[in-house]
Design a protein around this motif. Structure first.
Motif, PDB file in Angstrom:
ATOM      1  N   THR A   1       0.766  -1.108   0.003  1.00  0.00           N
ATOM      2  CA  THR A   1      -0.161  -0.032  -0.002  1.00  0.00           C
ATOM      3  C   THR A   1       0.949   1.250   0.088  1.00  0.00           C
ATOM      4  O   THR A   1       0.556   2.404  -0.777  1.00  0.00           O
ATOM      5  CB  THR A   1      -1.084   0.071   1.144  1.00  0.00           C
ATOM      6  N   ILE A   2       1.837   1.431   0.876  1.00  0.00           N
ATOM      7  CA  ILE A   2       2.724   2.530   0.922  1.00  0.00           C
ATOM      8  C   ILE A   2       3.444   2.759  -0.503  1.00  0.00           C
ATOM      9  O   ILE A   2       3.677   3.665  -0.916  1.00  0.00           O
ATOM     10  CB  ILE A   2       3.820   2.454   2.166  1.00  0.00           C
TER      11      ILE A   2
ATOM     12  N   LEU B   1       1.250   4.089  -2.872  1.00  0.00           N
ATOM     13  CA  LEU B   1       1.029   5.482  -2.479  1.00  0.00           C
ATOM     14  C   LEU B   1       1.898   6.580  -2.884  1.00  0.00           C
ATOM     15  O   LEU B   1       1.784   7.607  -3.405  1.00  0.00           O
ATOM     16  CB  LEU B   1       0.350   5.647  -1.041  1.00  0.00           C
ATOM     17  N   TRP B   2       3.150   5.915  -2.797  1.00  0.00           N
ATOM     18  CA  TRP B   2       4.575   6.557  -3.105  1.00  0.00           C
ATOM     19  C   TRP B   2       4.569   6.869  -4.338  1.00  0.00           C
ATOM     20  O   TRP B   2       4.997   7.930  -4.760  1.00  0.00           O
ATOM     21  CB  TRP B   2       5.583   5.836  -2.528  1.00  0.00           C
TER      22      TRP B   2
ATOM     23  N   ARG C   1       2.249   7.053  -6.606  1.00  0.00           N
ATOM     24  CA  ARG C   1       1.339   8.044  -7.177  1.00  0.00           C
ATOM     25  C   ARG C   1       1.434   9.307  -6.831  1.00  0.00           C
ATOM     26  O   ARG C   1       1.026  10.555  -7.368  1.00  0.00           O
ATOM     27  CB  ARG C   1      -0.266   7.647  -6.547  1.00  0.00           C
ATOM     28  N   ASN C   2       2.536   9.551  -5.489  1.00  0.00           N
ATOM     29  CA  ASN C   2       2.634  10.847  -4.789  1.00  0.00           C
ATOM     30  C   ASN C   2       4.020  11.151  -4.878  1.00  0.00           C
ATOM     31  O   ASN C   2       4.411  11.129  -3.714  1.00  0.00           O
ATOM     32  CB  ASN C   2       1.939  11.017  -3.500  1.00  0.00           C
TER      33      ASN C   2
ATOM     34  N   PHE D   1       6.564   9.166   2.333  1.00  0.00           N
ATOM     35  CA  PHE D   1       6.161   7.631   2.065  1.00  0.00           C
ATOM     36  C   PHE D   1       7.340   6.957   2.252  1.00  0.00           C
ATOM     37  O   PHE D   1       7.427   5.604   3.022  1.00  0.00           O
ATOM     38  CB  PHE D   1       5.675   7.311   0.862  1.00  0.00           C
TER      39      PHE D   1
END
Length: 105
Positions: free
Chosen positions: A29-30, A33-34, A36-37, A43
């Motif tokens: 998950t991290i 997300l990392w 994507r951002n 992250f």
């Protein structure tokens, strides 16, 4: 006297397996997300927290499964628990840095 901390036969396998599954989901998950951002530097700190938490759990599991008949068992277990606490503490610091960076949006 038992050779190690008395536990049911499959408890250690369940602890390792359960922790591994949950940690794999958290790390995936991290990483997602990392990716994507990328502009936020939070992250990698949270990922570092997860890695240090895994190290801490590894030390703690070694401590509870340590051979109690070893001549220096008490010292070795204390050292392992100290390492677990240190890794956990540094990991919590990484988590806090990550949360602070996420809050600067």
């Amino acid at each position: 006297m038992p050779k190690h901390l008395p536990m049911e036969e499959n408890v250690m396998d369940m602890l390792i397996g359960g922790f591994s599954v949950v940690m794999l989901i958290a790390v995936a998950t991290i990483v997602f997300l990392w990716r994507r951002n990328r502009e936020r530097g939070a992250f990698q700190w949270i990922l570092a927290h997860f890695l240090l938490l895994s190290l801490a759990v590894s030390f703690a599991l070694k401590a509870i499964s340590f051979d109690l008949t070893h001549t220096q068992a008490s010292e070795e277990i204390s050292l392992l628990l100290g390492k677990a606490g240190l890794a956990w503490g540094v990991g919590m610091g990484c988590l806090l840095v990550g949360v602070v960076r996420l809050s600067k949006h």
